[in-house]
Write an enzyme that holds these catalytic residues in place. Structure first.
Site, mmCIF file in Angstrom:
data_model
loop_
_atom_site.group_PDB
_atom_site.id
_atom_site.type_symbol
_atom_site.label_atom_id
_atom_site.label_comp_id
_atom_site.label_asym_id
_atom_site.label_seq_id
_atom_site.Cartn_x
_atom_site.Cartn_y
_atom_site.Cartn_z
ATOM 1 N N THR A 1 0.792 -1.226 0.000
ATOM 2 C CA THR A 1 0.000 0.000 0.000
ATOM 3 C C THR A 1 0.822 1.273 0.000
ATOM 4 O OG1 THR A 1 -1.805 -1.147 1.116
ATOM 5 C CG2 THR A 1 -1.789 1.252 1.255
ATOM 6 N N ASP B 1 -3.892 6.165 6.896
ATOM 7 C CA ASP B 1 -3.005 7.330 6.853
ATOM 8 C C ASP B 1 -2.127 7.318 5.614
ATOM 9 O OD1 ASP B 1 -1.127 5.348 7.547
ATOM 10 O OD2 ASP B 1 -0.818 6.095 9.573
#
Length: 560
Positions: A73, A157
């Site tokens: 990611t 985040d």
């Protein structure tokens, strides 16, 4: 856990957007975490919302690629708006082991910062963009027009920060019942940093409290109030038909909707809330309505969390795809005319290997759980070591002592060479190669991602001092080990099921005839393409190149 009516009431009270002239009023970059081209193509005949609009009116590249080898990611998101591979943007993985301290370092760790919701022990701790050694499209636009606004919102985040860049006006992600949080740098206040989403969070917290009062668990179609959507609806018969039990690793797993354990973070509601938050930011911040080109990044984390928790071929992912399609359609309808939107993904993914094997994928299997122990036993005996020297992390292995610090030379180099040889002899390993050996090689210049070797893909993931001592690629179809309560499926390989992703460009208010382009492009090509449309120049040398979209009569990309 989210009150749509409360947020829609806020939206109704805000001024409406207006159409800007010439340059796009707004750039919207949507990343759907773990949306492989395989998954996108599987559902494209069933969609009727946002995906269908993109297919019918966009420039669709079904063969887009994350070009690097460690497809995770943080690394993937960092390519999308920088135009740079992990090897040049500084983000090789979600985290890595610092062999000078023995500690694990998160990809966006920023110890001098704080989390705006007041709990620095939650999420991934204090974070910020400082470890990313690249700027983004938003940074380039703001350099020429400081009045432009750059925002990002995500379930994670790293989905928000890596796309927002170095100096955004706000990068927000969901945390528990608080709603959207962000990072607070020295000299800033949490109140000021959260001001753009303060009213949104009030509505979110009220809905969370209402759910808690009515019971923490939601059943099928069993929301605590008519204005709070359920985590799982069970409203799609074609999805319900996929339900059945599985033996995954050494435990049984019921693939069903609703799942046995229901959480906001692993339900379709997460992406619905994220898209509503994106719409709220557009309206409340007047993005695209002030005579400037603004940027909004929306990273949707639900597909990834559902894929890890339940796999990609069951009723859970089926409902996720249908609800995401509808939510994306609602979001796109609210965009100002002239907005240029790109949709893609940070990486792909497959399914858990037990189901894949039953469906005919004969090479799908779990990684041999004894492999690392077997190699460590050999290394300890050969070199007289008192601790296991081979530790997994960051898409490979580090060579360390019992405190996870680097072994002293020449022992480190000797153990590393032996470990590489032993790994390459394993049946589950396609390639293991020393990081420093990769770094001594030039970066690949091949622009066709289909032509890159596995070694070249790993080279594009290699970063000095951050990548592990040994980068590795498992054989095709090999998935990581599993434990009850953990992920049943994963990603991170250099194979196409993990790196091939859709890339779709679309312009709001100006329907174009469908155009699917079969030739491959890369996620690093997105930023220079959008930069050319906006008329800005990247702040540094980038790896991607502009793609001509033919949105208008005149070419956009500069001459090669």
């Amino acid at each position: 856990m989210f009150s749509r009516l409360a947020v829609l009431a806020l939206l109704a009270a805000l001024p409406s957007t207006v159409q800007a002239a010439e340059r796009p009023p707004l750039i919207v970059a949507v990343s759907i975490d773990q949306l492989s081209s395989n998954l996108f193509n599987q559902y494209r005949s069933q969609v009727s919302g946002g995906f269908k609009t993109l297919i019918d009116q966009g420039r669709l590249y079904a063969n887009g690629y994350q070009t690097h080898g460690v497809t995770v990611t943080c690394a993937g998101h960092a390519t999308l708006l920088t135009g740079r591979h992990p090897a040049t943007n500084g983000i090789p993985a979600n985290d890595w082991i610092d062999t000078t301290t023995g500690e694990t370092t998160y990809c966006l760790a920023a110890p001098d910062n704080h989390l705006a919701h007041g709990d620095d022990t939650s999420d991934n701790g204090p974070v910020g963009p400082q470890r990313m050694t690249a700027t983004t499209l938003g940074d380039w636009i703001k350099a020429g027009d400081p009045a432009a606004r750059v925002f990002a919102v995500s379930g994670k985040d790293r989905g928000a920060i890596a796309m927002a860049g170095q100096r955004p006006d706000g990068a927000f992600w969901f945390t528990g019942a608080f709603g959207l949080t962000t990072y607070v740098e020295p000299g800033q206040t949490a109140e000021a940093r959260l001001a753009p989403v303060a009213e949104f969070n009030q509505a979110f917290q009220a809905a969370a409290a209402q759910i808690e009062q009515g019971g923490a668990e939601q059943g099928e179609g069993d929301a605590t109030s008519d204005d709070i959507p359920p985590f799982w609806s069970g409203a799609y018969p074609q999805c319900q038909a996929l339900a059945r039990g599985w033996t995954v690793g050494d435990f049984t797993f019921a693939s069903q909707v609703p799942p046995a354990s229901q959480q906001f973070d692993t339900s379709p509601l997460l992406d619905e809330a994220t898209l509503d938050a994106g719409r709220y930011l557009i309206e409340s911040q007047q993005l695209g309505a002030r005579g400037h080109t603004d940027v909004l990044s929306v990273s949707l984390s639900g597909t990834d969390r559902i894929g890890h928790s339940y796999g990609t071929q069951g009723p859970e992912m089926c409902e996720q795809m249908h609800r995401l399609d509808a939510a994306l359609g609602r979001f796109m309808q609210a965009l100002p005319a002239g907005t240029v939107l790109v949709l893609t993904s940070d990486h792909g993914g497959s399914d858990f290997p037990e189901r894949m094997a039953e469906q005919g994928s004969v090479d799908s299997r779990r990684l041999d759980p004894a492999m690392t122990r077997r190699i460590n036993d050999t290394l300890r005996q050969r070199f007289g070591l008192d601790a296991n020297p081979l530790v997994s992390g960051g898409g490979g292995f580090v060579i360390v002592d019992g405190e996870r610090r680097a072994l002293a030379e020449p022992m480190r180099s000797q153990v590393l060479a032996a470990a590489v040889e032993l790994l390459n002899a394993e049946s589950d390993v396609e390639l293991a190669v020393a990081r420093d050996e990769l770094l001594a090689e030039p970066l690949p210049t091949e622009v066709n991602p289909e032509n890159l070797t596995v070694r070249e893909r790993l080279r594009l993931s290699a970063v000095a001092e951050r990548s592990p001592d040994i980068l590795r690629a498992w054989k095709w179809g090999v998935n990581s080990a599993v434990r009850q309560g953990g992920a049943v499926a994963s990603h991170g390989s250099p194979w196409d099921y993990d790196r091939r992703v859709p890339i779709v460009f679309w312009k709001a208010g100006e329907p174009l005839p469908a155009q699917e382009r079969f030739w491959p492009i890369r996620t690093v090509d997105i930023a220079p393409t959008l930069a050319a449309i906006v008329g800005v120049t990247p702040a540094e040398t980038i790896d991607g190149r502009c793609v001509e979209l033919s949105f208008g009569d005149a070419p956009v990309c500069p001459a090669p």
